[in-house]
Design a protein around this motif. Structure first.
Motif, PDB file in Angstrom:
ATOM      1  N   MET A  25       0.839  -1.194   0.000  1.00 13.07           N
ATOM      2  CA  MET A  25       0.000   0.000   0.000  1.00 13.07           C
ATOM      3  C   MET A  25       0.883   1.256   0.000  1.00 13.07           C
ATOM      4  O   MET A  25       1.820   1.384   0.779  1.00 13.07           O
ATOM      5  N   THR A  26       0.618   2.184  -0.909  1.00 13.60           N
ATOM      6  CA  THR A  26       1.385   3.413  -1.009  1.00 13.60           C
ATOM      7  C   THR A  26       1.065   4.344   0.155  1.00 13.60           C
ATOM      8  O   THR A  26      -0.098   4.576   0.477  1.00 13.60           O
ATOM      9  N   VAL A  27       2.111   4.866   0.777  1.00 11.13           N
ATOM     10  CA  VAL A  27       1.934   5.775   1.909  1.00 11.13           C
ATOM     11  C   VAL A  27       1.815   7.202   1.398  1.00 11.13           C
ATOM     12  O   VAL A  27       2.622   7.663   0.586  1.00 11.13           O
ATOM     13  N   ARG A  28       0.792   7.902   1.868  1.00  8.48           N
ATOM     14  CA  ARG A  28       0.610   9.315   1.539  1.00  8.48           C
ATOM     15  C   ARG A  28       1.168  10.145   2.689  1.00  8.48           C
ATOM     16  O   ARG A  28       0.740   9.981   3.834  1.00  8.48           O
ATOM     17  N   ARG A  29       2.119  11.006   2.393  1.00  5.01           N
ATOM     18  CA  ARG A  29       2.750  11.798   3.434  1.00  5.01           C
ATOM     19  C   ARG A  29       2.620  13.289   3.143  1.00  5.01           C
ATOM     20  O   ARG A  29       2.466  13.720   2.005  1.00  5.01           O
ATOM     21  N   SER A  30       2.728  14.080   4.226  1.00  2.00           N
ATOM     22  CA  SER A  30       2.746  15.540   4.123  1.00  2.00           C
ATOM     23  C   SER A  30       4.201  15.989   4.126  1.00  2.00           C
ATOM     24  O   SER A  30       4.900  15.844   5.126  1.00  2.00           O
ATOM     25  N   VAL A  31       4.643  16.542   3.009  1.00  2.00           N
ATOM     26  CA  VAL A  31       6.038  16.951   2.835  1.00  2.00           C
ATOM     27  C   VAL A  31       6.154  18.469   2.935  1.00  2.00           C
ATOM     28  O   VAL A  31       5.319  19.206   2.407  1.00  2.00           O
ATOM     29  N   ILE A  32       7.178  18.932   3.641  1.00  2.85           N
ATOM     30  CA  ILE A  32       7.423  20.369   3.741  1.00  2.85           C
ATOM     31  C   ILE A  32       8.113  20.849   2.469  1.00  2.85           C
ATOM     32  O   ILE A  32       9.246  20.469   2.176  1.00  2.85           O
ATOM     33  N   LEU A  33       7.413  21.686   1.703  1.00  4.18           N
ATOM     34  CA  LEU A  33       7.973  22.213   0.460  1.00  4.18           C
ATOM     35  C   LEU A  33       8.754  23.502   0.675  1.00  4.18           C
ATOM     36  O   LEU A  33       9.662  23.824  -0.095  1.00  4.18           O
ATOM     37  N   GLY A  34       8.377  24.266   1.690  1.00  2.00           N
ATOM     38  CA  GLY A  34       9.054  25.537   1.913  1.00  2.00           C
ATOM     39  C   GLY A  34       8.727  26.116   3.268  1.00  2.00           C
ATOM     40  O   GLY A  34       7.713  25.767   3.881  1.00  2.00           O
ATOM     41  N   THR A  35       9.580  27.002   3.740  1.00  2.00           N
ATOM     42  CA  THR A  35       9.396  27.655   5.041  1.00  2.00           C
ATOM     43  C   THR A  35       9.488  29.168   4.877  1.00  2.00           C
ATOM     44  O   THR A  35      10.086  29.673   3.914  1.00  2.00           O
ATOM     45  N   GLY A  36       8.910  29.883   5.830  1.00  2.00           N
ATOM     46  CA  GLY A  36       8.990  31.345   5.801  1.00  2.00           C
ATOM     47  C   GLY A  36       8.803  31.903   7.192  1.00  2.00           C
ATOM     48  O   GLY A  36       8.278  31.222   8.080  1.00  2.00           O
ATOM     49  N   SER A  37       9.205  33.143   7.404  1.00  2.00           N
ATOM     50  CA  SER A  37       9.029  33.778   8.713  1.00  2.00           C
ATOM     51  C   SER A  37       8.933  35.283   8.543  1.00  2.00           C
ATOM     52  O   SER A  37       9.240  35.830   7.479  1.00  2.00           O
ATOM     53  N   ALA A  38       8.493  35.941   9.600  1.00  2.13           N
ATOM     54  CA  ALA A  38       8.374  37.398   9.590  1.00  2.13           C
ATOM     55  C   ALA A  38       8.541  37.914  11.011  1.00  2.13           C
ATOM     56  O   ALA A  38       8.078  37.279  11.969  1.00  2.13           O
ATOM     57  N   LEU A  39       9.174  39.064  11.134  1.00  5.87           N
ATOM     58  CA  LEU A  39       9.394  39.703  12.435  1.00  5.87           C
ATOM     59  C   LEU A  39       8.993  41.167  12.363  1.00  5.87           C
ATOM     60  O   LEU A  39       9.132  41.807  11.320  1.00  5.87           O
ATOM     61  N   PRO A  40       8.498  41.727  13.471  1.00  7.38           N
ATOM     62  CA  PRO A  40       8.220  43.153  13.502  1.00  7.38           C
ATOM     63  C   PRO A  40       9.485  43.972  13.248  1.00  7.38           C
ATOM     64  O   PRO A  40      10.602  43.495  13.480  1.00  7.38           O
ATOM     65  N   THR A  41       9.301  45.187  12.804  1.00  2.07           N
ATOM     66  CA  THR A  41      10.434  46.049  12.469  1.00  2.07           C
ATOM     67  C   THR A  41      11.281  46.382  13.694  1.00  2.07           C
ATOM     68  O   THR A  41      12.518  46.396  13.635  1.00  2.07           O
ATOM     69  N   ARG A  42      10.631  46.622  14.824  1.00  3.57           N
ATOM     70  CA  ARG A  42      11.350  47.082  16.016  1.00  3.57           C
ATOM     71  C   ARG A  42      12.058  45.929  16.716  1.00  3.57           C
ATOM     72  O   ARG A  42      11.436  44.959  17.125  1.00  3.57           O
ATOM     73  N   ARG A  43      13.376  46.064  16.858  1.00  2.05           N
ATOM     74  CA  ARG A  43      14.200  45.083  17.554  1.00  2.05           C
ATOM     75  C   ARG A  43      14.676  45.705  18.857  1.00  2.05           C
ATOM     76  O   ARG A  43      15.290  46.784  18.850  1.00  2.05           O
ATOM     77  N   VAL A  44      14.400  45.043  19.966  1.00  3.34           N
ATOM     78  CA  VAL A  44      14.660  45.619  21.283  1.00  3.34           C
ATOM     79  C   VAL A  44      15.694  44.786  22.032  1.00  3.34           C
ATOM     80  O   VAL A  44      15.493  43.586  22.266  1.00  3.34           O
ATOM     81  N   SER A  45      16.788  45.405  22.420  1.00  5.32           N
ATOM     82  CA  SER A  45      17.826  44.727  23.192  1.00  5.32           C
ATOM     83  C   SER A  45      17.460  44.721  24.670  1.00  5.32           C
ATOM     84  O   SER A  45      16.583  45.465  25.123  1.00  5.32           O
ATOM     85  N   ASN A  46      18.159  43.885  25.424  1.00  9.94           N
ATOM     86  CA  ASN A  46      17.960  43.880  26.878  1.00  9.94           C
ATOM     87  C   ASN A  46      18.286  45.241  27.483  1.00  9.94           C
ATOM     88  O   ASN A  46      17.604  45.708  28.404  1.00  9.94           O
ATOM     89  N   ALA A  47      19.330  45.865  26.967  1.00 13.32           N
ATOM     90  CA  ALA A  47      19.741  47.170  27.503  1.00 13.32           C
ATOM     91  C   ALA A  47      18.642  48.211  27.292  1.00 13.32           C
ATOM     92  O   ALA A  47      18.359  49.016  28.184  1.00 13.32           O
ATOM     93  N   GLU A  48      18.017  48.183  26.118  1.00 11.74           N
ATOM     94  CA  GLU A  48      16.922  49.123  25.851  1.00 11.74           C
ATOM     95  C   GLU A  48      15.733  48.817  26.750  1.00 11.74           C
ATOM     96  O   GLU A  48      15.091  49.727  27.295  1.00 11.74           O
ATOM     97  N   LEU A  49      15.434  47.533  26.918  1.00 14.30           N
ATOM     98  CA  LEU A  49      14.319  47.143  27.773  1.00 14.30           C
ATOM     99  C   LEU A  49      14.558  47.572  29.217  1.00 14.30           C
ATOM    100  O   LEU A  49      13.628  47.967  29.927  1.00 14.30           O
ATOM    101  N   ALA A  50      15.809  47.512  29.649  1.00 15.04           N
ATOM    102  CA  ALA A  50      16.151  47.864  31.030  1.00 15.04           C
ATOM    103  C   ALA A  50      15.918  49.345  31.335  1.00 15.04           C
ATOM    104  O   ALA A  50      15.866  49.738  32.503  1.00 15.04           O
ATOM    105  N   GLN A  51      15.760  50.162  30.293  1.00 11.10           N
ATOM    106  CA  GLN A  51      15.448  51.573  30.507  1.00 11.10           C
ATOM    107  C   GLN A  51      13.993  51.779  30.901  1.00 11.10           C
ATOM    108  O   GLN A  51      13.625  52.827  31.449  1.00 11.10           O
ATOM    109  N   GLU A  52      13.160  50.755  30.624  1.00 14.12           N
ATOM    110  CA  GLU A  52      11.737  50.859  30.912  1.00 14.12           C
ATOM    111  C   GLU A  52      11.284  49.884  32.001  1.00 14.12           C
ATOM    112  O   GLU A  52      10.241  50.089  32.624  1.00 14.12           O
ATOM    113  N   VAL A  53      12.040  48.806  32.211  1.00 13.11           N
ATOM    114  CA  VAL A  53      11.683  47.759  33.162  1.00 13.11           C
ATOM    115  C   VAL A  53      12.811  47.599  34.174  1.00 13.11           C
ATOM    116  O   VAL A  53      13.983  47.758  33.832  1.00 13.11           O
ATOM    117  N   ASP A  54      12.469  47.274  35.414  1.00 16.42           N
ATOM    118  CA  ASP A  54      13.471  47.090  36.467  1.00 16.42           C
ATOM    119  C   ASP A  54      14.187  45.767  36.259  1.00 16.42           C
ATOM    120  O   ASP A  54      13.851  44.739  36.854  1.00 16.42           O
TER     121      ASP A  54
END
Length: 321
Positions: free
Chosen positions: A1-30
Motif C-alpha cells: 500500500m502506497t503511503v501518503r505523506r505531508s512533505v514540507i515544500l518551503g518555510t517562511g518567517s516574519a518579524l516586527p520592524t522594532r528590535r529591542v535589546s535587553n539594555a533598551e528594555l532595562a530603561q523601561e523595566v526594572d
C-alpha cells in the motif's frame, strides 16, 4: 500500500520592524541585561508596532513560505493558523491570511494551544492531508504576545517577543520524506501555572499573562524529553538518528536540559531564543525557517520539532526534511 505523506515544500518567517535589546528594555523595566541573559539566554526580541498585528506577520510569513516552496497561493486548499493572540475574537486570523493571499476558497481556521499551537496545527493539517481531504496546506504560527504582557512584571515581560513562521505542506504518494510521526498531549490541571487572566466569557477583557516560572521549567524538561522519545518510537527511530532538534524557544536552560536528558549534543539543537525571545506558537516555525535558510537543515535530514505551552499542552513531530 502506497503511503501518503505531508512533505514540507518551503518555510517562511516574519518579524516586527522594532528590535529591542535587553539594555533598551532595562530603561523601561526594572531589570538588567545580565539578569535576563543568565536566566533565559535572551538578548533581543522584536515588538510589534501600531500597524503590525498577528495577521500582518502571518501574511508575510505565509508569502515567504509560498515563495520558497514555489507554490501559488491559489494552489493552497487548507490554512491552519496557531495563535493565542488573534487579531479578533472572531473571525479567525486564518481567514485574514486567506483574503490577503486572494485565495477564492479554502478551509481556513485557527487553533489555540499556546506555545504548542504550531505542533497541534501541524498534526491537524497532516491528518487532513493524509485522509485525502486536502493536497496543499499553509501551516502558520503567529503571535503578538507583547499585547498581553504586564510590563510591570519583570519576571514575564522580558521573556516574550512577537513574530510568525509558516510552512507549506503538500501531499506526496510513496515519499520517504515528510512528517513521519507526531504526538500531542494536554493536561488542564496545570492551568494556574501559565495562563492569561482574562477572556470574553469571564472578564470581557483580553487580560495579561501570568506564569509561575520554576514550576513551568520543571514540567517542561520532563514533558518535552518524554514526548520527543514517544514520537521517535512511533517513527521507528532513536535519538541517534536525529540530525536536528528544533525546539520551542522558551528558555536556553530548558533547551539545554532537554537535550542532555535525551543524550543529544547541544550542536544539534537549533537555538534562536537569544535573538527572538519566546514567540509562543511562532517560535518553532520561525526557528525552522532560520535553520533552513542558513543551510543547517538540508533535504533528507531527520528533524524533531517540539514545544510545550500553557494548558499544559505539549507535543513533538518527527520530520524527514
Amino acid at each position: 500500500m502506497t503511503v501518503r505523506r505531508s512533505v514540507i515544500l518551503g518555510t517562511g518567517s516574519a518579524l516586527p520592524t522594532r528590535r529591542v535589546s535587553n539594555a533598551e528594555l532595562a530603561q523601561e523595566v526594572d531589570t538588567t541585561d545580565e539578569w535576563i541573559v543568565e536566566r533565559t539566554g535572551i538578548r533581543f526580541r522584536h515588538l510589534a508596532g501600531p500597524h503590525e498585528t498577528t495577521g500582518t506577520l502571518a501574511i508575510d510569513a505565509a508569502k515567504a513560505a509560498l515563495a520558497a516552496a514555489g507554490v501559488h497561493a491559489q494552489d493552497i486548499d487548507l490554512i491552519v493558523l496557531a495563535t493565542a493572540t488573534p487579531d479578533q475574537t472572531f473571525p479567525s486570523t486564518a481567514t485574514k491570511v486567506q483574503a490577503a493571499l486572494a485565495i477564492d476558497d479554502c478551509v481556513a481556521f485557527d487553533v489555540a494551544a499556546v506555545c504548542s499551537g504550531f505542533l497541534y496545527a501541524v498534526q491537524v493539517a497532516d491528518a487532513m492531508i493524509r485522509a485525502g481531504a486536502h493536497t496543499r496546506a499553509l501551516v502558520i504560527g503567529a503571535e503578538t504576545f507583547s499585547r498581553i504582557l504586564d510590563w510591570e512584571d519583570r519576571t514575564t515581560c522580558v521573556l516574550f517577543g512577537d513574530g510568525a513562521g509558516a510552512i507549506v505542506l503538500a501531499a506526496e504518494e510513496g515519499s520517504d520524506r515528510g512528517i513521519l510521526a507526531s504526538k500531542l498531549h494536554a493536561d488542564g490541571r496545570h492551568n494556574e501555572l501559565l495562563y492569561v487572566d482574562g477572556g470574553p466569557s469571564t472578564t470581557g477583557t483580553v487580560g495579561k499573562l501570568r506564569m509561575k516560572g520554576r514550576e513551568v521549567f520543571r514540567h517542561a524538561v520532563v514533558n518535552l524529553a518524554s514526548v520527543m522519545t514517544e514520537s521517535l518510537e512511533i517513527a521507528g527511530l532513536t535519538a541517534a538518528d536525529v540530525d536536528w532538534v528544533v525546539p520551542h524557544q522558551a528558555n536556553a536552560r530548558i533547551l539545554d536540559a532537554t537535550a542532555r536528558k535525551l543524550g543529544l549534543p547541544a550542536e544539534k539543537v537549533v537555538m534562536t531564543v537569544d535573538q527572538h525571545a519566546n514567540t509562543s506558537a511562532a517560535s518553532v516555525p520561525l526557528a525552522l525557517d532560520v535553520a533552513v535558510r542558513d543551510g543547517r537543515i538540508k533535504r533528507g535530514d531527520v528533524v524533531v520539532l517540539e514545544a510545550m505551552g500553557g494548558g499544559f499542552t505539549w507535543g513533538a513531530a518527527v520530520v524527514r526534511y
